[in-house]
Design an enzyme around this catalytic site. Structure first.
Site, mmCIF file in Angstrom:
data_model
loop_
_atom_site.group_PDB
_atom_site.id
_atom_site.type_symbol
_atom_site.label_atom_id
_atom_site.label_comp_id
_atom_site.label_asym_id
_atom_site.label_seq_id
_atom_site.Cartn_x
_atom_site.Cartn_y
_atom_site.Cartn_z
ATOM 1 N N ASP A 1 39.139 36.644 49.683
ATOM 2 C CA ASP A 1 37.896 35.871 49.616
ATOM 3 C C ASP A 1 38.021 34.748 50.645
ATOM 4 O O ASP A 1 39.114 34.486 51.165
ATOM 5 C CB ASP A 1 37.726 35.283 48.198
ATOM 6 C CG ASP A 1 36.469 34.431 48.065
ATOM 7 O OD1 ASP A 1 35.427 34.806 48.629
ATOM 8 O OD2 ASP A 1 36.527 33.374 47.405
ATOM 9 N N SER A 2 36.909 34.076 50.881
ATOM 10 C CA SER A 2 36.959 32.914 51.770
ATOM 11 C C SER A 2 37.787 31.788 51.145
ATOM 12 O O SER A 2 38.274 30.911 51.842
ATOM 13 C CB SER A 2 35.544 32.401 52.011
ATOM 14 O OG SER A 2 34.949 32.087 50.763
ATOM 15 N N CYS B 1 34.552 39.052 48.210
ATOM 16 C CA CYS B 1 33.679 38.033 48.784
ATOM 17 C C CYS B 1 32.421 38.744 49.263
ATOM 18 O O CYS B 1 32.485 39.606 50.145
ATOM 19 C CB CYS B 1 34.388 37.363 49.963
ATOM 20 S SG CYS B 1 33.371 36.166 50.841
ATOM 21 N N HIS C 1 32.161 33.119 43.644
ATOM 22 C CA HIS C 1 32.373 31.777 43.089
ATOM 23 C C HIS C 1 31.527 31.547 41.834
ATOM 24 O O HIS C 1 31.861 30.716 40.998
ATOM 25 C CB HIS C 1 31.984 30.701 44.103
ATOM 26 C CG HIS C 1 33.021 30.434 45.143
ATOM 27 N ND1 HIS C 1 33.358 31.352 46.104
ATOM 28 C CD2 HIS C 1 33.784 29.340 45.377
ATOM 29 C CE1 HIS C 1 34.287 30.841 46.887
ATOM 30 N NE2 HIS C 1 34.568 29.609 46.470
ATOM 31 N N GLU D 1 33.497 24.541 44.523
ATOM 32 C CA GLU D 1 34.831 24.267 45.078
ATOM 33 C C GLU D 1 35.280 22.838 44.756
ATOM 34 O O GLU D 1 36.452 22.574 44.587
ATOM 35 C CB GLU D 1 34.834 24.479 46.600
ATOM 36 C CG GLU D 1 34.803 25.940 47.038
ATOM 37 C CD GLU D 1 36.173 26.626 47.015
ATOM 38 O OE1 GLU D 1 37.201 25.923 46.980
ATOM 39 O OE2 GLU D 1 36.204 27.875 47.024
ATOM 40 N N CYS E 1 27.871 36.200 44.441
ATOM 41 C CA CYS E 1 28.914 35.404 45.088
ATOM 42 C C CYS E 1 30.049 35.284 44.082
ATOM 43 O O CYS E 1 29.799 34.987 42.903
ATOM 44 C CB CYS E 1 28.373 34.022 45.456
ATOM 45 S SG CYS E 1 29.646 32.902 46.082
HETATM 46 N N1 DGL Z 1 32.904 33.755 47.437
HETATM 47 C C1 DGL Z 1 32.102 34.046 48.581
HETATM 48 C C2 DGL Z 1 31.076 35.121 48.289
HETATM 49 O O1 DGL Z 1 31.244 35.912 47.368
HETATM 50 C C3 DGL Z 1 31.346 32.911 49.213
HETATM 51 C C4 DGL Z 1 32.003 31.643 49.477
HETATM 52 C C5 DGL Z 1 31.744 31.126 50.861
HETATM 53 O O2 DGL Z 1 30.626 30.784 51.228
HETATM 54 O O3 DGL Z 1 32.739 31.078 51.551
HETATM 55 O O4 DGL Z 1 30.102 35.215 48.982
#
Ligand code: DGL
Length: 263
Positions: A9-10, A72, A186, A153, A184
């Site tokens: 993931d990012s 991600c 997150h 975050e 997403c």
């Molecule tokens: N967790 C990432 C996703 O599923 C997004 C987070 C980011 O913007 O880096 O899109």
């Protein structure tokens, strides 16, 4: 096959997917990579995300991963096809979008479904394209919600702001929907707040468990399941801060030790 599952993931949001994988497949060893030095991906251009994704694949391949799971949505939206072509036969490449698309195709036929995600995910139109490619009878209403990832975050130190969430969910785009896709990885961290907004009147769908199930079915079908647990998972990040390490509890359910990338 006793090689690890690579998950990336990012940042540390993809740990929500890693958690579900661990719960369902306890014998699988995990190499998790969070590209925290380059977070967030959601506002970056496609070419930049593609560069990051390929670099991460090199790293996971070097660690002998048998599967690379793109946990991600933004990376999958920008780079899934490219990553698959790049990795070739060296590993299987899976993402968090296909399991969700299959799920809504089977459970929400003929119904309007909302989607929230980063700018990259929403503007790419990836969900709509996959829905169309499978000729699923689902009407998608998508809204980019770029303030959510930075808020999540930072939530360990600054908390969650319900007003930001409510403002997005009140958008005219998301009215008259039967379910909402959390597009997403997150967002499971704020699933409770989202359910509170809807007072449990509609289904709030996160891809964590469905992705783990999809992965298990894939491993079974291709006879890739590990026969024993090798005893160690690795959680690697490209930039380490104490807050990241503390925040792993929010995403993984328990604190994990993060290693900073050195090679
Ligand atoms: N967790 C990432 C996703 O599923 C997004 C987070 C980011 O913007 O880096 O899109």
């Amino acid at each position: 096959m006793n090689r690890p599952i690579g998950i990336f993931d990012s940042g540390i949001g993809g740990l929500t997917v890693a958690r579900a994988v661990k719960d369902l497949l306890p014998k699988e060893a995990i190499v998790y990579f969070g590209d925290t030095a380059n977070l967030p991906y959601g506002d970056k251009d496609t070419a930049t995300i593609q560069d990051h994704a390929l670099r991460i694949c090199d790293l996971l391949l070097k660690r002998q991963c048998k599967v690379i799971l793109m946990a991600c949505n933004s990376a999958a939206a920008a780079a899934y096809d490219l990553v698959q072509a790049y990795v070739g036969k060296r590993a299987a490449v899976l993402n968090v979008i296909d399991p969700m698309v299959n799920h809504i195709g089977s459970q929400f036929k003929g119904q309007p479904i909302g989607l929230i995600g980063t700018r990259q995910t929403v503007q790419s139109g990836i969900y709509a394209r996959k829905i169309q490619a499978l000729r699923l009878d689902v009407q998608l209403k998508a809204l980019a919600t770029p303030l959510l990832v930075p808020m999540i975050e930072a939530s360990f130190t600054q908390g969650i702001n319900q007003e930001i969430i409510d403002n997005y969910l009140q958008s005219p785009v998301l009215q008259h929907i039967e379910a909402l896709i959390l597009g997403c990885t997150h967002y499971p961290a704020i699933k409770t707040q989202i359910q509170t907004f809807y007072q449990h009147r509609l289904a709030v769908l996160d891809a964590t468990t469905m992705t783990a199930t999809y992965l298990r079915n894939f491993l079974v079908y291709h006879q890739l399941l590990s026969t024993y647990y090798q005893g160690q998972d690795h959680f690697v990040v490209s930039a380490l801060t104490a807050d990241f390490e503390k925040a792993t509890r929010i995403f993984f359910g328990e604190a994990v030790h993060l290693e900073e990338l050195t090679d």
